[in-house]
Design an enzyme around this catalytic site. Structure first.
Site, PDB file in Angstrom:
ATOM      1  N   CYS A   1       0.896  -1.221   0.169  1.00 52.91           N
ATOM      2  CA  CYS A   1      -0.018  -0.191   0.146  1.00 52.91           C
ATOM      3  C   CYS A   1       1.268   1.107  -0.187  1.00 52.91           C
ATOM      4  O   CYS A   1       0.261   1.982  -0.670  1.00 52.91           O
ATOM      5  CB  CYS A   1      -0.831  -0.112   1.515  1.00 52.91           C
ATOM      6  SG  CYS A   1      -2.236  -1.464   0.704  1.00 52.91           S
ATOM      7  N   SER A  33      -3.353   3.160  -1.457  1.00 56.14           N
ATOM      8  CA  SER A  33      -4.346   2.565  -0.893  1.00 56.14           C
ATOM      9  C   SER A  33      -4.427   2.814   0.712  1.00 56.14           C
ATOM     10  O   SER A  33      -3.231   2.110   0.757  1.00 56.14           O
ATOM     11  CB  SER A  33      -5.065   1.074  -1.379  1.00 56.14           C
ATOM     12  OG  SER A  33      -6.216   0.560  -0.415  1.00 56.14           O
ATOM     13  N   SER A  55     -10.634  -5.372   7.543  1.00 55.08           N
ATOM     14  CA  SER A  55     -11.026  -6.385   6.634  1.00 55.08           C
ATOM     15  C   SER A  55      -9.820  -7.438   5.634  1.00 55.08           C
ATOM     16  O   SER A  55      -8.676  -6.278   5.417  1.00 55.08           O
ATOM     17  CB  SER A  55     -11.518  -4.925   5.120  1.00 55.08           C
ATOM     18  OG  SER A  55     -12.790  -4.554   6.179  1.00 55.08           O
TER      19      SER A  55
HETATM   20  N1  LIG Z   1      -8.212  -3.643   5.281  1.00 52.78           N
HETATM   21  C1  LIG Z   1      -6.778  -3.295   5.797  1.00 52.78           C
HETATM   22  N2  LIG Z   1      -6.456  -1.912   6.283  1.00 52.78           N
HETATM   23  C2  LIG Z   1      -5.261  -2.268   7.124  1.00 52.78           C
HETATM   24  O1  LIG Z   1      -4.431  -0.855   7.709  1.00 52.78           O
HETATM   25  C3  LIG Z   1      -4.153  -2.598   6.535  1.00 52.78           C
HETATM   26  C4  LIG Z   1      -4.694  -4.232   5.795  1.00 52.78           C
HETATM   27  N3  LIG Z   1      -5.961  -4.546   5.510  1.00 52.78           N
HETATM   28  N4  LIG Z   1      -3.474  -5.754   5.729  1.00 52.78           N
HETATM   29  C5  LIG Z   1      -2.240  -5.083   5.470  1.00 52.78           C
HETATM   30  C6  LIG Z   1      -1.855  -4.277   6.393  1.00 52.78           C
HETATM   31  C7  LIG Z   1      -1.746  -4.412   8.410  1.00 52.78           C
HETATM   32  N5  LIG Z   1      -2.173  -3.113   8.293  1.00 52.78           N
HETATM   33  C8  LIG Z   1      -3.310  -2.882   9.689  1.00 52.78           C
HETATM   34  C9  LIG Z   1      -3.666  -4.337  10.493  1.00 52.78           C
HETATM   35  C10 LIG Z   1      -4.161  -4.615  11.854  1.00 52.78           C
HETATM   36  C11 LIG Z   1      -4.203  -3.076  12.417  1.00 52.78           C
HETATM   37  C12 LIG Z   1      -5.051  -2.815  13.641  1.00 52.78           C
HETATM   38  O2  LIG Z   1      -5.832  -4.313  14.353  1.00 52.78           O
HETATM   39  N6  LIG Z   1      -4.976  -1.885  14.320  1.00 52.78           N
HETATM   40  C13 LIG Z   1      -5.663  -1.849  15.514  1.00 52.78           C
HETATM   41  C14 LIG Z   1      -4.755  -2.585  17.188  1.00 52.78           C
HETATM   42  C15 LIG Z   1      -3.391  -3.427  16.919  1.00 52.78           C
HETATM   43  C16 LIG Z   1      -2.809  -3.342  18.262  1.00 52.78           C
HETATM   44  O3  LIG Z   1      -3.443  -4.003  19.084  1.00 52.78           O
HETATM   45  O4  LIG Z   1      -1.513  -3.185  18.170  1.00 52.78           O
HETATM   46  C17 LIG Z   1      -5.719  -0.886  15.957  1.00 52.78           C
HETATM   47  O5  LIG Z   1      -6.616  -0.131  16.989  1.00 52.78           O
HETATM   48  O6  LIG Z   1      -5.053   0.347  15.570  1.00 52.78           O
HETATM   49  C18 LIG Z   1      -3.536  -1.977  12.163  1.00 52.78           C
HETATM   50  C19 LIG Z   1      -3.317  -1.903  11.136  1.00 52.78           C
HETATM   51  C20 LIG Z   1      -2.497  -1.966   7.825  1.00 52.78           C
HETATM   52  N7  LIG Z   1      -2.593  -2.953   6.904  1.00 52.78           N
HETATM   53  O1  LIG Z   2       0.217   0.405   5.121  1.00 45.90           O
HETATM   54  C1  LIG Z   2      -0.700  -0.239   4.821  1.00 45.90           C
HETATM   55  C2  LIG Z   2      -1.553  -1.341   4.132  1.00 45.90           C
HETATM   56  C3  LIG Z   2      -2.721  -1.578   4.037  1.00 45.90           C
HETATM   57  N1  LIG Z   2      -3.846  -0.611   4.020  1.00 45.90           N
HETATM   58  C4  LIG Z   2      -4.686  -1.020   3.710  1.00 45.90           C
HETATM   59  C5  LIG Z   2      -5.549  -0.335   2.037  1.00 45.90           C
HETATM   60  C6  LIG Z   2      -6.869  -1.115   2.097  1.00 45.90           C
HETATM   61  O2  LIG Z   2      -7.470  -0.847   3.126  1.00 45.90           O
HETATM   62  C7  LIG Z   2      -6.105  -2.259   2.103  1.00 45.90           C
HETATM   63  C8  LIG Z   2      -4.797  -3.294   1.249  1.00 45.90           C
HETATM   64  O3  LIG Z   2      -6.164  -3.109  -0.060  1.00 45.90           O
HETATM   65  P1  LIG Z   2      -6.274  -3.441  -1.109  1.00 45.90           P
HETATM   66  O4  LIG Z   2      -7.092  -4.527  -2.047  1.00 45.90           O
HETATM   67  O5  LIG Z   2      -4.878  -4.283  -1.466  1.00 45.90           O
HETATM   68  O6  LIG Z   2      -5.818  -1.944  -2.185  1.00 45.90           O
HETATM   69  O7  LIG Z   2      -4.946  -2.208   3.104  1.00 45.90           O
HETATM   70  C9  LIG Z   2      -3.407   0.877   4.583  1.00 45.90           C
HETATM   71  O8  LIG Z   2      -3.748   1.211   4.678  1.00 45.90           O
HETATM   72  N2  LIG Z   2      -2.130   0.833   5.261  1.00 45.90           N
END
Ligand SMILES: Nc1nc(=O)c2c([nH]1)NC[C@@H]1CN(c3ccc(C(=O)N[C@@H](CCC(=O)O)C(=O)O)cc3)CN21
Ligand SMILES: O=c1ccn([C@H]2C[C@H](O)[C@@H](COP(=O)(O)O)O2)c(=O)[nH]1
Length: 283
Positions: A160, A181, A282
């Site tokens: 992203c 994204s 998601s």
């Molecule tokens: N849909 C989506 N959104 C994203 O931001 C995202 C992805 N997918 N896939 C790849 C990475 C993974 N990332 C993530 C994944 C999980 C959290 C999350 O759950 N954050 C929570 C708690 C984190 C914790 O407890 O350490 C939050 O409240 O920020 C944040 C960014 C960012 N990226």
């Molecule tokens: O560093 C990150 C990694 C991922 N994301 C978010 C942005 C989108 O919601 C999903 C990735 O979905 P795509 O279909 O590949 O665009 O993860 C983010 O914000 N920051």
């Protein structure tokens, strides 16, 4: 913080609903956002209108710097954020390139540290940038790109934040980061921390002052199941002043970042924040 809240409000007011095939959800979407972080003034862009888990964001960045490709390595550093994409996405689970539990494939840091060359061997993009900047050279191509379309089929997610472009003006280092994204409630909360910290760390290990980090986002969205929490809870809160980031001054090289740095080498001061909000994620 104001620029983050302005972007959230802009999506709520002017966003257009777009169906997303990969997640099966609709996203309220705007195109183009420009954010700036004053690393020179140490205004750490941490979200204050909810509790932000900034250590997980820095752990992710460190994992990219080390070229990790496995969610277990990210967990060991202190973040579970790659678990879902590595282990819960149907398309990736069925992909023959997936090498078992926790494998993320050839994403992010793998491309940054070991971009495969068609004629054999790999390119370590980060090493090249660190070496040039350390000797005061900006060749106008100090770029680390994770975006390798030839290998998208070998990874769990396309990057992203896909490109980081460093620039030197005199003894001050700048960073321009590009994101295609952006999941504004969850991802941006982390990505702001990462862009800021990447510039701060690179300035520190290459012996320069940190300047400003510019963060350019194309598709900025809020998923349909996140909208209510953003509009009716987070956007109703008053922000607090920016906190400060402290980085262990003993971190002096890329090797230090690879070998011994942990989340204990980072501290945040004066972080005042509102209560946590759990946004749906998601996959
Ligand atoms: N849909 C989506 N959104 C994203 O931001 C995202 C992805 N997918 N896939 C790849 C990475 C993974 N990332 C993530 C994944 C999980 C959290 C999350 O759950 N954050 C929570 C708690 C984190 C914790 O407890 O350490 C939050 O409240 O920020 C944040 C960014 C960012 N990226
Ligand atoms: O560093 C990150 C990694 C991922 N994301 C978010 C942005 C989108 O919601 C999903 C990735 O979905 P795509 O279909 O590949 O665009 O993860 C983010 O914000 N920051």
């Amino acid at each position: 913080m104001k620029q983050y809240l302005d972007l959230c409000q802009r999506i709520v007011d002017d966003g257009v609903w777009v169906a997303n095939e990969r997640t099966g959800k609709r996203c309220l979407t705007v195109i183009n956002a420009d954010l700036e972080y004053r690393v020179d003034r140490n205004e750490f862009p941490l979200i204050t209108t909810r509790k932000s888990y900034w250590k997980a964001a820095i752990a992710e960045l460190l994992g990219y710097i080390r070229g990790y490709s496995n969610a277990a390595d990210f967990r060991a550093l202190g973040t579970p954020t790659w678990d879902a994409n590595a282990n819960l996405n149907e398309a990736w689970l069925a992909n023959p390139h997936r090498k078992g539990e926790d494998d993320m494939g050839r994403v992010y840091g793998v491309q940054g540290r070991a971009w495969a060359k068609p004629d054999g061997g790999v390119v370590d993009q980060l090493r090249k940038v660190v070496d040039n900047l350390s000797r005061g050279l900006d060749d106008r191509g100090e770029i680390i790109s994770f975006y390798n379309p030839g290998e998208f089929h070998m990874g769990c997610l396309r990057p992203c934040m896909h490109t980081h472009n460093f620039s030197l003006l005199g003894d001050t280092l700048y960073l321009t980061s590009y994101q295609r994204s952006c999941d504004v409630p969850l991802g941006l909360n982390f990505n702001q921390v990462q862009v800021f910290t990447f510039l701060a760390l690179m300035a520190q290990i290459t012996g320069h002052k940190a300047g400003v980090a510019y963060h350019k986002i194309v598709n900025a969205h809020i998923y349909e199941d996140q909208l209510e929490l953003m509009r009716d809870v987070q956007l109703k809160r008053e922000p607090f002043p920016a906190p400060q980031l402290e980085i262990n001054p003993d971190i002096k090289s890329l090797e230090d970042l690879e070998a011994w740095v942990t989340m204990d080498d980072f501290a945040v001061h004066n972080y005042q924040h509102h209560p946590a909000i759990q946004y749906p994620f998601s996959v």
